[in-house]
Design an enzyme around this catalytic site. Sequence first.
Site, short mmCIF file in Angstrom:
data_model
loop_
_atom_site.label_atom_id
_atom_site.label_comp_id
_atom_site.label_asym_id
_atom_site.label_seq_id
_atom_site.Cartn_x
_atom_site.Cartn_y
_atom_site.Cartn_z
N GLU A 52 -6.49 -10.45 -2.43
CA GLU A 52 -7.25 -10.05 -1.16
C GLU A 52 -8.66 -9.43 -1.44
O GLU A 52 -9.34 -8.93 -0.39
CB GLU A 52 -7.14 -9.27 -0.13
CG GLU A 52 -5.41 -8.91 0.44
CD GLU A 52 -5.41 -7.75 1.44
OE1 GLU A 52 -5.70 -7.05 1.71
OE2 GLU A 52 -3.76 -7.64 1.28
N GLU A 74 0.57 -1.05 -0.24
CA GLU A 74 0.47 -0.14 0.15
C GLU A 74 1.20 1.01 0.40
O GLU A 74 0.39 2.05 0.80
CB GLU A 74 -1.21 -0.45 1.16
CG GLU A 74 -1.81 -1.08 1.67
CD GLU A 74 -2.60 -1.65 2.25
OE1 GLU A 74 -3.04 -0.18 3.37
OE2 GLU A 74 -3.70 -2.44 2.44
#
Length: 357
Positions: free
Chosen positions: A266, A159
């Site tokens: 995910e 991220e």
Amino acid sequence: MPDRPTAPSRRAILAAPLALVACRGEAAALAPRADPAALKSGVPFPVGTCAMTGQLADPRWVHLATTHFSQLTPEWEMKMEYILGNDGSYRFDAPDRLAGFARDHGLRLFATTLVWYAQDSAWFKGLDRARFAREYDRYIATVAGRYRGQAVGWDVVNEAVAEDGDGLRTCLWSEALGQDGYMIRAFEQAKMADPEAVLFINDYNLENNPRKGATFLRTVERLLRAGAPIGGIGTQSHLDIEIPAGRTTAFMRDAAAFGLPIHVSELDASLNGERRLDVRSRTQKLAQQQARVTELAQAFSDLPAAQRFAFTVWGVRDTDSWLRRGARDDGQDSPLLFDAAGQTNPMFTALEAGFRS
Ligand code: 9MR
């Protein structure tokens, strides 16, 4: 036979879940199935889920996780928040248990995450510059080194791109080691610690927000040019079910251009969008969810075999999801493949359809 099927047309993407419904009858396609065929069977790439030690004593969870999946990612206990103590000490009991569970059940282990803006450490903040860099290297060497030969891959940097897609995030790591510097260094250290593991840069909203997807891919390109040993691209795929058809396929195509393995790392698909006045029925939202999930699974399945690293769903039952915890939990959301009782959700059928189309 070529290993790359031709890309599906936009029409095929839109039609897939509908065709399924037409073939099997709507009720049959959407009805909960208590004991469906293993999701992973006949799928030519690993299908993963995530796990925490608290689930290992739940026989129903163990049954579902080991029947349907072939890869396991520790959901949080292999992250810095668990491993690194406030005094700079390391603990590995929980991640070792998860690695042992994967080994004992014949599941591949995938590890997340070495460096994440969201997880810094009070202890690191107290270090002078030279010690900071040494401890950064030591953390990566120790953690990645511990699972060398067990973990098939690592999310090395997680991220890094700013929420709105405008550049990169500033964080403890970037401030100490440089905006690209902290990432390049992390990949180099991880490579030394575990030369065989596939090293991923991983992020979210890459398909939901094309601006963020583009910044992410430009970052990958720049880091590769700078010599960072990035081995794979991770797209978390916390899907926004409101995005238009084709957007996920477009991101997958752009990401695939690097020739690197891709990990859908995910997947979940919340029914709760951002709309303030949402009068759609649950059935309508489920249909939208199914269409987007089938598209993602199909786009992944259409990648060349060597680029299909794994396809991971972020949890087993709805009630296992991070979206069903704390303040987020509305008691209704159904972002995963199984309901609270372990029966299939329509999303299971949508994923199967995308894998097999
Ligand atoms: O689902 C994870 C949750 O159990 C943890 O408390 C949290 C912090 O470690 O991380 C969640 O997983 C996140 C993942 O690591 C990165 N992408 C977003 C996921 C959901 O927040």
